[in-house]
Scaffold this motif. Sequence first.
Motif, mmCIF file in Angstrom:
data_model
loop_
_atom_site.group_PDB
_atom_site.id
_atom_site.type_symbol
_atom_site.label_atom_id
_atom_site.label_comp_id
_atom_site.label_asym_id
_atom_site.label_seq_id
_atom_site.Cartn_x
_atom_site.Cartn_y
_atom_site.Cartn_z
ATOM 1 N N LEU A 55 0.834 -1.208 0.000
ATOM 2 C CA LEU A 55 0.000 0.000 0.000
ATOM 3 C C LEU A 55 0.868 1.258 0.000
ATOM 4 O O LEU A 55 0.624 2.198 -0.763
ATOM 5 N N GLN A 56 1.916 1.245 0.815
ATOM 6 C CA GLN A 56 2.795 2.407 0.899
ATOM 7 C C GLN A 56 3.546 2.624 -0.418
ATOM 8 O O GLN A 56 3.692 3.760 -0.880
ATOM 9 N N CYS A 103 1.193 4.157 -3.007
ATOM 10 C CA CYS A 103 0.960 5.587 -2.779
ATOM 11 C C CYS A 103 2.129 6.423 -3.305
ATOM 12 O O CYS A 103 1.932 7.499 -3.861
ATOM 13 N N LYS A 104 3.337 5.904 -3.164
ATOM 14 C CA LYS A 104 4.509 6.610 -3.691
ATOM 15 C C LYS A 104 4.554 6.544 -5.213
ATOM 16 O O LYS A 104 5.014 7.467 -5.872
ATOM 17 N N HIS A 140 0.104 10.771 -5.583
ATOM 18 C CA HIS A 140 0.500 10.342 -4.242
ATOM 19 C C HIS A 140 -0.674 10.432 -3.253
ATOM 20 O O HIS A 140 -0.635 11.213 -2.302
ATOM 21 N N PRO A 141 -1.713 9.615 -3.480
ATOM 22 C CA PRO A 141 -2.878 9.701 -2.596
ATOM 23 C C PRO A 141 -2.560 9.190 -1.195
ATOM 24 O O PRO A 141 -1.589 8.467 -0.984
ATOM 25 N N ALA A 142 -3.414 9.567 -0.261
ATOM 26 C CA ALA A 142 -3.280 9.074 1.106
ATOM 27 C C ALA A 142 -3.670 7.594 1.140
ATOM 28 O O ALA A 142 -4.433 7.121 0.293
ATOM 29 N N GLU A 143 -3.165 6.880 2.123
ATOM 30 C CA GLU A 143 -3.479 5.457 2.242
ATOM 31 C C GLU A 143 -4.979 5.238 2.396
ATOM 32 O O GLU A 143 -5.537 4.299 1.838
ATOM 33 N N THR A 170 -7.355 6.943 1.115
ATOM 34 C CA THR A 170 -7.980 7.078 -0.203
ATOM 35 C C THR A 170 -7.890 5.764 -0.972
ATOM 36 O O THR A 170 -8.867 5.309 -1.572
ATOM 37 N N VAL A 171 -6.726 5.141 -0.925
ATOM 38 C CA VAL A 171 -6.537 3.867 -1.631
ATOM 39 C C VAL A 171 -7.410 2.785 -1.000
ATOM 40 O O VAL A 171 -7.993 1.964 -1.712
#
Length: 119
Positions: free
Chosen positions: A46-47, A50-51, A56-59, A61-62
């Motif tokens: 997940l991290q 996001c990168k 670069h959404p927030a976790e 959001t994902v």
Amino acid sequence: MCTTVPTFDAMPQIMANILEKLETLEQKFDALQSNNKVEEDAWFSLQDLCKYLPNHPAEQTVYGWTSNHTIPFHKNGKSIIFRKSEIDAWLMQNSSKSVKDIYDEAREYVANNPKRGRK
């Protein structure tokens, strides 16, 4: 680079050198292709995802995207993982249309769908 004209007697050695260099190039090309294939099939946490994503959404959001099944994902036990090739395809599928594309689609729609109810 050699500027002299090769002689007939030197041709076998020249051809051997060319073949050797060609084989070296093929090996390098094959290595590049295998590196690209490995990278394409990489897995993201997940991290990492996001990168990787452009905005670069927030976790959180994902997590919302996964609960709505908006984004392709896989479950590995309790954790969520993502395949790079699937994410790239998802990004291409969800790319924004340009103003020209929208205008062209609108013109095509109007041309193919005459007004209804008019007499």
